[in-house]
Design a protein around this motif. Structure first.
Motif, short mmCIF file in Angstrom:
data_model
loop_
_atom_site.label_atom_id
_atom_site.label_comp_id
_atom_site.label_asym_id
_atom_site.label_seq_id
_atom_site.Cartn_x
_atom_site.Cartn_y
_atom_site.Cartn_z
N ALA A 18 25.00 -38.86 29.32
CA ALA A 18 23.76 -39.48 29.54
C ALA A 18 22.53 -38.72 29.18
O ALA A 18 21.88 -37.62 29.88
N GLU A 21 19.40 -37.13 31.49
CA GLU A 21 19.73 -36.53 32.82
C GLU A 21 19.27 -35.01 32.91
O GLU A 21 19.09 -34.59 33.86
N GLY A 76 25.94 -36.49 33.69
CA GLY A 76 26.70 -37.43 33.67
C GLY A 76 27.36 -38.03 32.19
O GLY A 76 26.82 -37.75 31.41
N ILE A 106 25.24 -34.01 37.69
CA ILE A 106 24.49 -35.07 37.83
C ILE A 106 25.23 -36.27 37.50
O ILE A 106 26.02 -36.20 36.86
N CYS A 107 25.00 -37.53 38.10
CA CYS A 107 25.48 -38.69 37.95
C CYS A 107 27.02 -38.54 38.08
O CYS A 107 27.71 -38.25 38.88
N ALA A 127 25.31 -40.92 42.67
CA ALA A 127 24.61 -42.23 42.66
C ALA A 127 24.36 -42.94 43.91
O ALA A 127 23.38 -43.37 44.25
N TYR A 131 30.28 -44.83 45.42
CA TYR A 131 30.89 -44.67 44.09
C TYR A 131 31.65 -43.13 44.31
O TYR A 131 32.90 -43.05 43.62
N GLY A 158 21.76 -37.75 41.71
CA GLY A 158 22.11 -39.12 41.37
C GLY A 158 21.61 -39.22 39.81
O GLY A 158 20.56 -38.61 39.19
N PRO A 159 21.81 -40.36 38.83
CA PRO A 159 21.46 -40.69 37.67
C PRO A 159 20.01 -40.78 37.78
O PRO A 159 19.44 -40.59 36.53
N THR A 160 19.28 -41.33 38.52
CA THR A 160 17.74 -41.63 38.42
C THR A 160 16.92 -40.40 38.95
O THR A 160 15.69 -40.68 38.91
#
Length: 200
Positions: A18, A21, A76, A106-107, A127, A131, A158-160
């Motif tokens: 990703a 990230e 991620g 992360i993620c 996330a 999950y 998390g991914p955000t």
């Protein structure tokens, strides 16, 4: 505090990584004097991110040792949800943590760590709690609903939350002392006053 005196940060790279990230962390660590080296399944064999960007790793995962590193970053990737192909990366994370060298995930990489048993007794996030619960791990009671969590040598997000993720990495490595709050306010909240603080 920097791990073992190293100034090299290792960024894991693999197919379906990703892209969004880890950019804040790696770019700003490089500006702080760290060398960023990419670590892939095999040296010289390109991997392709979610965006279709091709990356040629600097070295193979098998050649990476904790003694050579200040930090291992695991971004991620969809591959974490598709099977066990990335298990060697989470096994390497275990070796890093056992050696007292920090790991930041992360993620989807948090799910990989969960499967590896590395979140069973450490505070962590991801996330969403369900999950990670889907991995069957035993660390649900240690899940924290937060942007990013640092528990000793382990950082999760998390991914955000790439900005909060970077902030916790900086804190663990001792980067941007006295300016981390301004950095975070600038990139997370677009606070114009923080720009002057960061660059003052």
């Amino acid at each position: 505090m920097e791990a073992k005196g190293s100034t090299t940060v290792h960024l894991a790279v693999y197919d379906t990584l990703a892209d969004w990230e880890t950019g804040h962390a790696t770019a700003w660590l490089a500006r702080a004097g760290y060398t960023i080296r990419t670590v892939g399944p095999a040296a010289g064999e390109p991997v392709t991110t979610i965006a279709g960007v091709r990356i040629v790793p600097d070295l193979a995962l098998a050649d990476l040792t904790p003694d050579d590193s200040a930090l291992l970053i695991l971004p991620g990737a969809e591959k974490y949800d598709e099977g066990d192909e990335l298990t060697p990366f989470t096994a390497k994370a275990r070796a890093f943590l056992d050696a007292g060298v920090p790991v930041a995930a992360i993620c989807g990489a948090t799910a990989g760590l969960a499967k590896e048993g590395l979140l069973d007794d450490r505070s962590h996030t991801g996330a969403v709690s369900f999950y990670l619960a889907a991995t069957g791990y035993k660390g649900g009671e240690h899940y924290v609903d937060a942007d990013a969590v640092r528990d000793g040598d382990l950082i999760t997000a998390g991914p955000t939350e790439p900005v909060a993720f970077a902030r916790e990495i900086f804190a663990r490595l001792g980067a941007y002392e006295g300016k981390r709050d301004a950095w975070y306010r600038l990139f997370q909240h677009s606070d114009p006053a923080a720009f002057a603080e960061l660059n003052g």
